[in-house]
Design a protein around this motif. Structure first.
Motif, PDB file in Angstrom:
ATOM      1  N   HIS A  93      42.117  61.816  57.513  1.00  0.00           N
ATOM      2  CA  HIS A  93      41.590  61.307  56.254  1.00  0.00           C
ATOM      3  C   HIS A  93      41.369  62.493  55.323  1.00  0.00           C
ATOM      4  O   HIS A  93      40.798  63.502  55.725  1.00  0.00           O
ATOM      5  CB  HIS A  93      40.276  60.582  56.522  1.00  0.00           C
ATOM      6  CG  HIS A  93      39.631  60.018  55.307  1.00  0.00           C
ATOM      7  ND1 HIS A  93      38.311  60.211  55.026  1.00  0.00           N
ATOM      8  CD2 HIS A  93      40.112  59.269  54.302  1.00  0.00           C
ATOM      9  CE1 HIS A  93      37.999  59.594  53.904  1.00  0.00           C
ATOM     10  NE2 HIS A  93      39.083  59.020  53.440  1.00  0.00           N
ATOM     11  N   ALA A  94      41.844  62.364  54.076  1.00  0.00           N
ATOM     12  CA  ALA A  94      41.662  63.422  53.082  1.00  0.00           C
ATOM     13  C   ALA A  94      41.108  62.828  51.793  1.00  0.00           C
ATOM     14  O   ALA A  94      41.571  61.789  51.346  1.00  0.00           O
ATOM     15  CB  ALA A  94      42.992  64.111  52.786  1.00  0.00           C
ATOM     16  N   ARG A 135      38.167  51.904  57.755  1.00  0.00           N
ATOM     17  CA  ARG A 135      36.989  51.069  57.468  1.00  0.00           C
ATOM     18  C   ARG A 135      35.994  51.125  58.637  1.00  0.00           C
ATOM     19  O   ARG A 135      34.806  51.330  58.445  1.00  0.00           O
ATOM     20  CB  ARG A 135      37.430  49.626  57.188  1.00  0.00           C
ATOM     21  CG  ARG A 135      36.319  48.718  56.730  1.00  0.00           C
ATOM     22  CD  ARG A 135      36.808  47.348  56.269  1.00  0.00           C
ATOM     23  NE  ARG A 135      37.824  46.747  57.123  1.00  0.00           N
ATOM     24  CZ  ARG A 135      39.137  46.671  56.832  1.00  0.00           C
ATOM     25  NH1 ARG A 135      39.605  47.152  55.707  1.00  0.00           N
ATOM     26  NH2 ARG A 135      39.980  46.107  57.670  1.00  0.00           N
ATOM     27  N   ARG A 136      36.512  51.009  59.875  1.00  0.00           N
ATOM     28  CA  ARG A 136      35.623  51.091  61.045  1.00  0.00           C
ATOM     29  C   ARG A 136      35.002  52.475  61.174  1.00  0.00           C
ATOM     30  O   ARG A 136      33.844  52.617  61.557  1.00  0.00           O
ATOM     31  CB  ARG A 136      36.388  50.727  62.317  1.00  0.00           C
ATOM     32  CG  ARG A 136      36.715  49.246  62.420  1.00  0.00           C
ATOM     33  CD  ARG A 136      37.178  48.843  63.800  1.00  0.00           C
ATOM     34  NE  ARG A 136      38.271  49.637  64.331  1.00  0.00           N
ATOM     35  CZ  ARG A 136      39.564  49.348  64.180  1.00  0.00           C
ATOM     36  NH1 ARG A 136      39.938  48.306  63.485  1.00  0.00           N
ATOM     37  NH2 ARG A 136      40.481  50.126  64.715  1.00  0.00           N
ATOM     38  N   TYR A 137      35.764  53.508  60.830  1.00  0.00           N
ATOM     39  CA  TYR A 137      35.270  54.882  60.873  1.00  0.00           C
ATOM     40  C   TYR A 137      34.088  55.042  59.924  1.00  0.00           C
ATOM     41  O   TYR A 137      33.042  55.577  60.288  1.00  0.00           O
ATOM     42  CB  TYR A 137      36.404  55.839  60.500  1.00  0.00           C
ATOM     43  CG  TYR A 137      35.993  57.288  60.372  1.00  0.00           C
ATOM     44  CD1 TYR A 137      35.855  58.085  61.506  1.00  0.00           C
ATOM     45  CD2 TYR A 137      35.753  57.852  59.124  1.00  0.00           C
ATOM     46  CE1 TYR A 137      35.490  59.415  61.388  1.00  0.00           C
ATOM     47  CE2 TYR A 137      35.385  59.181  59.002  1.00  0.00           C
ATOM     48  CZ  TYR A 137      35.256  59.957  60.130  1.00  0.00           C
ATOM     49  OH  TYR A 137      34.889  61.266  60.008  1.00  0.00           O
ATOM     50  N   ARG A 138      34.243  54.561  58.689  1.00  0.00           N
ATOM     51  CA  ARG A 138      33.152  54.672  57.711  1.00  0.00           C
ATOM     52  C   ARG A 138      31.949  53.826  58.131  1.00  0.00           C
ATOM     53  O   ARG A 138      30.816  54.260  57.998  1.00  0.00           O
ATOM     54  CB  ARG A 138      33.650  54.250  56.326  1.00  0.00           C
ATOM     55  CG  ARG A 138      34.576  55.277  55.700  1.00  0.00           C
ATOM     56  CD  ARG A 138      34.823  55.072  54.222  1.00  0.00           C
ATOM     57  NE  ARG A 138      34.852  53.708  53.788  1.00  0.00           N
ATOM     58  CZ  ARG A 138      35.950  52.996  53.532  1.00  0.00           C
ATOM     59  NH1 ARG A 138      37.122  53.540  53.684  1.00  0.00           N
ATOM     60  NH2 ARG A 138      35.872  51.751  53.122  1.00  0.00           N
ATOM     61  N   GLU A 139      32.194  52.614  58.630  1.00  0.00           N
ATOM     62  CA  GLU A 139      31.096  51.734  59.038  1.00  0.00           C
ATOM     63  C   GLU A 139      30.331  52.282  60.245  1.00  0.00           C
ATOM     64  O   GLU A 139      29.150  51.995  60.413  1.00  0.00           O
ATOM     65  CB  GLU A 139      31.631  50.338  59.354  1.00  0.00           C
ATOM     66  CG  GLU A 139      32.093  49.584  58.113  1.00  0.00           C
ATOM     67  CD  GLU A 139      32.877  48.318  58.433  1.00  0.00           C
ATOM     68  OE1 GLU A 139      33.146  48.044  59.632  1.00  0.00           O
ATOM     69  OE2 GLU A 139      33.228  47.603  57.478  1.00  0.00           O
ATOM     70  N   SER A 140      31.000  53.073  61.072  1.00  0.00           N
ATOM     71  CA  SER A 140      30.354  53.630  62.267  1.00  0.00           C
ATOM     72  C   SER A 140      29.602  54.923  61.959  1.00  0.00           C
ATOM     73  O   SER A 140      29.042  55.539  62.861  1.00  0.00           O
ATOM     74  CB  SER A 140      31.395  53.901  63.354  1.00  0.00           C
ATOM     75  OG  SER A 140      32.206  55.008  62.979  1.00  0.00           O
ATOM     76  N   GLY A 141      29.611  55.348  60.714  1.00  0.00           N
ATOM     77  CA  GLY A 141      28.944  56.590  60.354  1.00  0.00           C
ATOM     78  C   GLY A 141      29.784  57.816  60.639  1.00  0.00           C
ATOM     79  O   GLY A 141      29.273  58.919  60.803  1.00  0.00           O
ATOM     80  N   GLY A 142      31.087  57.652  60.725  1.00  0.00           N
ATOM     81  CA  GLY A 142      31.978  58.792  60.910  1.00  0.00           C
ATOM     82  C   GLY A 142      32.226  59.170  62.349  1.00  0.00           C
ATOM     83  O   GLY A 142      32.335  60.336  62.672  1.00  0.00           O
ATOM     84  N   VAL A 143      32.358  58.171  63.221  1.00  0.00           N
ATOM     85  CA  VAL A 143      32.632  58.429  64.625  1.00  0.00           C
ATOM     86  C   VAL A 143      34.141  58.339  64.863  1.00  0.00           C
ATOM     87  O   VAL A 143      34.759  57.322  64.552  1.00  0.00           O
ATOM     88  CB  VAL A 143      31.889  57.425  65.532  1.00  0.00           C
ATOM     89  CG1 VAL A 143      32.246  57.646  66.994  1.00  0.00           C
ATOM     90  CG2 VAL A 143      30.394  57.532  65.321  1.00  0.00           C
ATOM     91  N   PHE A 144      34.719  59.414  65.390  1.00  0.00           N
ATOM     92  CA  PHE A 144      36.139  59.452  65.739  1.00  0.00           C
ATOM     93  C   PHE A 144      36.420  58.339  66.744  1.00  0.00           C
ATOM     94  O   PHE A 144      35.636  58.104  67.656  1.00  0.00           O
ATOM     95  CB  PHE A 144      36.465  60.815  66.355  1.00  0.00           C
ATOM     96  CG  PHE A 144      37.869  60.963  66.818  1.00  0.00           C
ATOM     97  CD1 PHE A 144      38.872  61.287  65.908  1.00  0.00           C
ATOM     98  CD2 PHE A 144      38.210  60.794  68.136  1.00  0.00           C
ATOM     99  CE1 PHE A 144      40.176  61.438  66.333  1.00  0.00           C
ATOM    100  CE2 PHE A 144      39.513  60.938  68.574  1.00  0.00           C
ATOM    101  CZ  PHE A 144      40.499  61.269  67.662  1.00  0.00           C
ATOM    102  N   GLN A 145      37.535  57.641  66.570  1.00  0.00           N
ATOM    103  CA  GLN A 145      37.810  56.473  67.413  1.00  0.00           C
ATOM    104  C   GLN A 145      39.140  56.580  68.136  1.00  0.00           C
ATOM    105  O   GLN A 145      40.115  57.055  67.580  1.00  0.00           O
ATOM    106  CB  GLN A 145      37.851  55.215  66.558  1.00  0.00           C
ATOM    107  CG  GLN A 145      36.561  54.944  65.858  1.00  0.00           C
ATOM    108  CD  GLN A 145      36.649  53.680  65.033  1.00  0.00           C
ATOM    109  OE1 GLN A 145      37.515  52.850  65.227  1.00  0.00           O
ATOM    110  NE2 GLN A 145      35.729  53.522  64.105  1.00  0.00           N
ATOM    111  N   LEU A 146      39.134  56.114  69.373  1.00  0.00           N
ATOM    112  CA  LEU A 146      40.390  55.862  70.091  1.00  0.00           C
ATOM    113  C   LEU A 146      40.744  54.422  69.780  1.00  0.00           C
ATOM    114  O   LEU A 146      39.905  53.539  69.882  1.00  0.00           O
ATOM    115  CB  LEU A 146      40.205  56.031  71.590  1.00  0.00           C
ATOM    116  CG  LEU A 146      39.931  57.444  72.065  1.00  0.00           C
ATOM    117  CD1 LEU A 146      39.655  57.454  73.559  1.00  0.00           C
ATOM    118  CD2 LEU A 146      41.111  58.345  71.755  1.00  0.00           C
ATOM    119  N   ILE A 147      41.976  54.190  69.352  1.00  0.00           N
ATOM    120  CA  ILE A 147      42.357  52.828  68.980  1.00  0.00           C
ATOM    121  C   ILE A 147      43.578  52.380  69.763  1.00  0.00           C
ATOM    122  O   ILE A 147      44.252  53.154  70.357  1.00  0.00           O
ATOM    123  CB  ILE A 147      42.622  52.717  67.470  1.00  0.00           C
ATOM    124  CG1 ILE A 147      43.636  53.793  67.048  1.00  0.00           C
ATOM    125  CG2 ILE A 147      41.357  52.859  66.689  1.00  0.00           C
ATOM    126  CD1 ILE A 147      44.071  53.674  65.613  1.00  0.00           C
TER     127      ILE A 147
END
Length: 147
Positions: A93-94, A135-147
Motif C-alpha cells: 500500500h502506498a 479495507r480489512r487492513y484499515r478496519e483492523s488497525g493496520g494488521v498485516f494479513q495472510l489471505i
C-alpha cells in the motif's frame, strides 16, 4: 505482487486508486492494480517500487505490506514451454509518491485514478479482492494479513 496506490487520503475527499490498463497477456485490455513479477535476486520492496515506476511513472514513497496470499488455482499463466504457476502474491500500500501518472505504452496502455464506486467494469478480479484486503487492513488497525 500488487501495489495499491491510494490518493485522496484526507476527508472529505473520497479515496481513489490507481489502475493500469494492461497491454499484454494475461489480462490484456483489462484494468488492474500496478504490479508484476519479482526479478531473480530482487527484493519484494524493490520489485514493487520498480513495477510501480515502470507501469505508472510514479516513484513510491514508503510502502506498507498489507497482505500475503497464495492462490495457485487462480493465478495460472501459460507459456510456450509449459504452465508456470504463480502461487504467491504480496500486496503493498502506498499513499506517498512523486511524479506524474503516465502509461508506459509497453506494459500499460492507460493509467488513471478511480473511486471505488466508479471502477471500470472491464477489470481483473484481483482489483476487488485486493481492495477488500485493504479495507480489512484499515478496519483492523493496520494488521498485516495472510489471505
Amino acid at each position: 505482487m500488487a501495489i495499491v496506490v491510494r490518493a485522496g487520503t484526507t476527508p472529505p475527499t473520497p479515496p481513489k486508486y490507481a489502475l493500469v490498463q494492461r497491454s499484454k497477456p494475461p489480462g490484456a485490455g483489462l484494468w488492474s492494480l500496478p504490479g508484476g513479477g519479482i526479478d531473480l535476486g530482487e527484493g519484494t520492496m524493490d520489485a514493487a517500487k520498480r513495477e510501480l515506476r515502470e507501469e505508472t511513472g510514479l516513484i513510491a514513497g514508503p510502502l506498507t505490506p498489507i497482505g500475503f496470499a497464495s492462490h495457485p488455482e487462480h493465478d495460472r499463466v501459460e507459456y510456450p514451454h509449459g504452465d508456470v504457476l504463480f502461487a504467491y502474491a504480496m500486496i503493498f500500500h502506498a499513499t506517498e509518491w512523486e511524479g506524474e501518472l503516465r502509461a508506459d505504452g509497453h506494459e500499460s496502455l492507460d493509467v488513471r485514478f478511480f473511486a471505488p464506486d466508479r471502477l471500470p467494469e472491464d477489470r481483473t478480479g484481483t482489483v476487488d479482492r485486493t481492495l477488500a484486503v485493504l479495507r480489512r487492513y484499515r478496519e483492523s488497525g493496520g494488521v498485516f494479513q495472510l489471505i
